[in-house]
Design an enzyme around this catalytic site. Structure first.
Site, mmCIF file in Angstrom:
data_model
loop_
_atom_site.group_PDB
_atom_site.id
_atom_site.type_symbol
_atom_site.label_atom_id
_atom_site.label_comp_id
_atom_site.label_asym_id
_atom_site.label_seq_id
_atom_site.Cartn_x
_atom_site.Cartn_y
_atom_site.Cartn_z
ATOM 1 N N HIS A 152 0.814 -1.219 0.000
ATOM 2 C CA HIS A 152 0.000 0.000 0.000
ATOM 3 C C HIS A 152 0.846 1.267 0.000
ATOM 4 C CE1 HIS A 152 0.345 -0.020 4.562
ATOM 5 N NE2 HIS A 152 0.353 1.292 4.358
ATOM 6 N N ASP B 192 0.195 -7.580 1.509
ATOM 7 C CA ASP B 192 0.609 -6.178 1.638
ATOM 8 C C ASP B 192 2.130 -6.046 1.662
ATOM 9 O OD1 ASP B 192 0.249 -3.445 1.710
ATOM 10 O OD2 ASP B 192 0.023 -3.353 3.887
ATOM 11 N N GLY C 3 3.620 6.661 7.950
ATOM 12 C CA GLY C 3 5.036 6.784 7.600
ATOM 13 C C GLY C 3 5.860 5.610 8.102
ATOM 14 N N ASN C 4 5.368 4.899 9.134
ATOM 15 C CA ASN C 4 6.036 3.682 9.615
ATOM 16 C C ASN C 4 5.802 2.488 8.695
ATOM 17 O OD1 ASN C 4 5.760 4.768 12.878
ATOM 18 N ND2 ASN C 4 7.597 3.656 12.249
ATOM 19 N N SER C 5 4.782 2.563 7.858
ATOM 20 C CA SER C 5 4.409 1.418 7.026
ATOM 21 C C SER C 5 5.590 0.890 6.228
ATOM 22 C CB SER C 5 3.298 1.805 6.062
ATOM 23 O OG SER C 5 2.055 1.845 6.693
ATOM 24 N N GLY D 288 -12.135 -21.560 -1.923
ATOM 25 C CA GLY D 288 -13.388 -21.235 -2.587
ATOM 26 C C GLY D 288 -14.603 -21.524 -1.735
#
Length: 362
Positions: free
Chosen positions: A104, A134, A211-213, A264
């Site tokens: 992200h 992610d 900002g830590n991501s 599924g």
């Protein structure tokens, strides 16, 4: 500089080696000045040697020593998009100079730059991304030899272990916060509105902010135990586990893609009400709502089946099911599933498929 522990002095040796809110990108004005990077051969990148275990005497420098050893391998990430500038954090993953961050952080990028503690901005390309975990891999033009690869800890740390989050919250580069591992095996919503979740996440009370991501959550030996993903409130942050990183990132580096296992089915945990309705003795397991038409479970699992074991392992919760699929299986694997169906236990065999492409909402 008296009492200053230098990076080279601190490392005994280096060896060439192998519902929450996303913490997000901190936004910034688009007028940062770019500086040319000096060419440095990628072959000079090494791997951080294991750090000695700190003493247990309350020495206030135990965090300082780890921070000084790791900081040169943590990058600030600047992302240009069609709507402006975003920022995040990354860390040097391997001796080829790849940098790991969150998907992200770089989604929608038109240009990406990374900056190390030495201050130079260096252009980077996005090598591969995976929405479902992610995670993203960047390939900077070059890295200085001070940016060693950080070792990845593939086993979850115990609850209560001290950890540090290093990154660039709100654009304040090179920040560090401390805490403990507060919980394990958490499920996080995948980025972009995906209907799937990120399994096996690590919860920490180390403060994390926009900002830590993408930054590393490290133990006191300098090992990366997780990749910071999000924060959900006071004293609650989350990181993608080293175990999941160790499965996804090598394939992103090698193949540019990662295929997730897929059953599924629609599912939910067995609640006391469901257990009572189905005549179960305990409220444990996974209730199957329905099997997706044409999916791997179509014709194998039925509505109102209760999954109790998969691959010989107990599956008491939806978190346990997600973690089992993510860490122990691959598409194409045939797994035995023990279910309760119409009051009887039976075992069926399901061949896992490949999870469909994500439908991102933004």
């Amino acid at each position: 500089m008296p009492n200053e522990v230098t990076r080279r002095g601190f490392l005994s040796a280096v060896a060439v080696g192998s519902t929450v809110a996303l913490a997000g990108c901190a936004t910034a004005p688009a007028n940062d000045s770019e500086q040319p990077a000096d060419d440095v051969s990628e072959s000079s990148i090494k791997t951080l040697a294991p750090l000695t275990t700190p003493d247990d005497q309350g020495n206030p420098s135990r965090f300082t020593d780890v921070y000084r050893a790791v900081r040169d391998s943590v990058t600030e990430i600047r992302v240009q998009t069609s709507t402006g500038i975003g920022r995040g954090t990354g860390w040097v993953y391997d001796t080829d100079g790849h940098v790991v961050t969150n998907e992200h952080v770089v989604r929608g990028e038109t240009a990406v730059s990374v900056r190390l503690r030495t201050g130079e901005w260096r252009s980077a390309t996005v090598k591969a991304t995976d929405v479902y975990s992610d995670l993203a891999v960047l390939a900077p033009d070059d890295l200085p030899d001070s940016a060693v690869a950080l070792p990845l800890r593939e086993q979850d740390p115990p609850i209560g272990e001290e950890v540090l989050a290093i990154g660039n919250p709100f654009g304040f580069s090179g920040s560090v916060s401390s805490g403990i591992v507060s919980g394990l095996n958490r499920s996080l919503p995948a980025a972009g509105g995906s209907r799937f979740s990120i399994p096996d996440a690590i919860q920490t009370d180390a403060p994390v902010n926009p900002g830590n991501s993408g930054g590393p959550l490290v133990d006191l030996q300098g090992n990366v135990v997780g990749v910071i993903n999000s924060g959900g409130g006071d004293n609650i942050g989350f990181a993608i586990s080293g175990a999941l990183v160790s499965r996804v990132v090598p394939e992103l580096v090698e193949d540019g893609d990662y295929d997730h296992s897929y059953m599924g089915i629609t599912l939910r945990p067995v609640t006391p009400d469901i257990a009572s309705d189905l005549g179960l003795q305990e409220a444990s397991g996974i209730y199957v709502g329905e099997a997706t038409d044409g999916g791997p479970a179509d014709g194998v699992l039925q509505s109102e089946d209760v999954i109790k074991r998969m691959g010989g392992q107990p599956i008491p919760t939806d978190q346990a099911l997600s973690t089992f699929l993510a860490l122990q299986t691959s598409p194409g694997d045939a797994i035995e599933i023990e279910v309760v169906r119409d009051g009887d236990r039976k075992t069926v065999t399901l061949t896992l498929g490949e999870r469909p492409e994500p439908e991102l909402l933004g």
